[in-house]
Design an enzyme around this catalytic site. Structure first.
Site, mmCIF file in Angstrom:
data_model
loop_
_atom_site.group_PDB
_atom_site.id
_atom_site.type_symbol
_atom_site.label_atom_id
_atom_site.label_comp_id
_atom_site.label_asym_id
_atom_site.label_seq_id
_atom_site.Cartn_x
_atom_site.Cartn_y
_atom_site.Cartn_z
ATOM 1 N N ASN A 7 0.879 -1.167 0.000
ATOM 2 C CA ASN A 7 0.000 0.000 0.000
ATOM 3 C C ASN A 7 0.920 1.220 0.000
ATOM 4 O OD1 ASN A 7 -1.721 2.091 0.556
ATOM 5 N ND2 ASN A 7 -2.733 1.100 2.287
ATOM 6 N N ARG A 91 -2.578 -1.979 -3.432
ATOM 7 C CA ARG A 91 -3.792 -1.198 -3.222
ATOM 8 C C ARG A 91 -3.695 0.001 -4.151
ATOM 9 N NH1 ARG A 91 -4.967 3.302 1.000
ATOM 10 N NH2 ARG A 91 -7.166 3.620 0.587
ATOM 11 N N HIS A 180 -12.877 2.752 0.219
ATOM 12 C CA HIS A 180 -12.863 1.668 1.223
ATOM 13 C C HIS A 180 -13.562 0.417 0.679
ATOM 14 C CE1 HIS A 180 -12.793 4.779 4.770
ATOM 15 N NE2 HIS A 180 -11.562 4.380 4.491
ATOM 16 N N ARG A 241 -11.593 15.047 8.596
ATOM 17 C CA ARG A 241 -12.422 15.519 7.471
ATOM 18 C C ARG A 241 -13.825 15.840 7.962
ATOM 19 N NH1 ARG A 241 -10.962 10.347 4.388
ATOM 20 N NH2 ARG A 241 -8.845 10.731 3.657
ATOM 21 N N GLU A 380 -7.898 -5.593 5.101
ATOM 22 C CA GLU A 380 -7.779 -5.179 3.699
ATOM 23 C C GLU A 380 -6.594 -5.871 3.024
ATOM 24 O OE1 GLU A 380 -8.379 -1.122 5.304
ATOM 25 O OE2 GLU A 380 -9.174 -0.683 3.314
#
Ligand code: ADP
Length: 397
Positions: A7, A91, A180, A241, A380
């Site tokens: 990743n 990823r 996601h 965020r 993941e």
């Protein structure tokens, strides 16, 4: 068969080497602060102590070289030679409308990922640098791209269109994409396995609550609504965020604070959310502790976070026309009984209720009503490794 999962971010690379026969993690770690003389390399081989080193790592190429050297080290390594790596799973953040599934990476795919840089200028270029570094360092080893956006390619038009002049969609592909996806797909499948029914027969809502947070409605295995949009800024309140706001606030804040658009963008992405509301931290453990000690801003922030999540759960159960399973995952979803309890209060009318003792214990199955409420650890990296294996098998069959 061994798969290396990578990743690659702007200044960090996370990795795991997984033996696919038994899905065992042989080694994992990360490199942070790439580009600096004081990059931090963390490495944990199976059955041995974790190693943390500070060293100069000037580029992604060097970072991946450092990873490979550690994996093959006579003392701390888990491989004798690079040739033991059968495949690499990357990823990749944004696949636009072009990539609806994981793919074997070749020159055409790289061109496609490059075309999608316009949608994810902060992510896709670094993902690609990781791919190109592997081409140099592990020539001939097949690489597979697993996109964050791919699971959401089934969003129907009414869910992905923004009500802007349609030319922005037609000419610039401005629409909701969602992120996601690997995590939402993984936990939805796990949930179906747990209840012993095919995912194709179930209505599931998955809440991925980490530093970034999103919620997805999964109708018979397909993503039909998701809270993140063109970028990961939309939707739930997150660590830093803001999630959904009135878009008219953007020019208003720029005017008030004399900020450029880029500065407003940074404010919404990096200084808002839980950090902005608490003025202290985006770490939920600290926020919960401060709230318990009576800090009013932390209490408000938690209330706003859970309220937004509750609102989305209600909306998504309406979109699905019913609900069989509600899943909580990622750092907060897996470990915060407080968030789960506060969010699910007074939702008995939907068939959602929680056993508080099981909730406090972070048990797997915490519901007592008609709707199963499950706490499922996401993985993941394993999902990326499984997809890599699937694509490599499809290629050789
Ligand atoms: P990401 O991968 O998006 O960086 P994670 O999935 O690791 O994020 O989630 C990070 C969040 O999970 C942080 O806000 C952290 O405080 C929160 N978290 C982790 N453990 C707990 C806990 N025991 N209680 C409450 N929040 C927790």
């Amino acid at each position: 068969m061994k798969v290396l999962v990578l990743n690659c971010g702007s200044s960090s690379i996370k990795f795991q080497l997984i033996e696919m026969e038994n899905e065992e993690v042989l080694a994992k770690g990360q490199t942070e602060k790439i580009g600096s003389q004081e990059a931090i390399f963390t490495y944990k081989p199976k059955g041995k102590e974790k190693i943390v080193r500070t060293q100069a790592i000037v580029s992604h190429d060097v970072a991946i070289e450092v990873v490979l050297r550690a994996l093959m080290d006579p003392y701390e390594g888990v491989l004798k030679s690079k040739t033991e790596i059968d495949g690499i799973g990357h990823r990749l953040v944004h696949g636009g409308e072009e990539f609806v599934d994981s793919v074997l990476i070749d020159e055409e795919v790289k061109k496609g990922v490059r075309r999608c840089i316009q949608f994810a200028p902060l992510h896709n270029p670094h993902n690609l640098r990781g791919v190109e570094a592997c081409e140099q360092l592990l020539p001939g080893v097949p690489q597979v791209g697993v996109f964050d956006t791919a699971f959401h390619h089934t969003l129907p038009l009414q869910a992905y269109l923004y009500a802007l002049p349609i030319k922005f969609y037609r000419e610039h592909k401005i629409r909701r994409y969602g992120f996601h996806g690997t995590s939402h797909a993984y936990v939805a499948r796990k949930a179906a396995e747990y209840v012993g029914k095919p995912v194709e027969s179930l209505k599931i809502i998955t809440c991925h609550l980490g530093n970034g947070a999103s919620i997805t409605a999964v109708d018979r295995g397909h993503s039909v609504e998701t809270s993140m949009g063109f970028t990961p800024l939309e939707g739930l309140i997150m660590g830093t965020r803001c999630g959904d706001i009135d878009p008219a606030l953007i020019p208003h804040i720029a005017d008030l604070e004399k900020l450029t658009l880029a500065q407003v963008d940074a404010l919404l992405n990096k200084k808002s959310g839980m950090l902005g509301l608490t003025e202290k931290t985006n770490d939920f453990r600290e926020i919960e502790d401060a709230a318990a000690a009576g800090d009013q801003q932390s209490i408000w922030a938690l209330e706003a976070f859970c309220h937004r999540l509750k609102k989305y759960i209600g909306a998504y159960s309406a979109v699905l026309g019913g609900l069989d399973i509600l899943v909580f995952t990622a750092g907060i979803g897996e470990h915060s009984p407080l968030v789960r309890a506060a969010t699910l209060k007074n939702m008995e009318y939907l068939g959602i209720s929680v056993d508080e003792a099981k909730n406090q214990a972070n048990a797997f199955d915490i519901g007592t009503g008609r709707v199963k409420v499950l706490v499922i650890p996401t993985n993941e990296e394993l999902a990326i490794a499984r997809d890599t294996l699937r694509i490599l098998k499809e290629r050789s069959s």
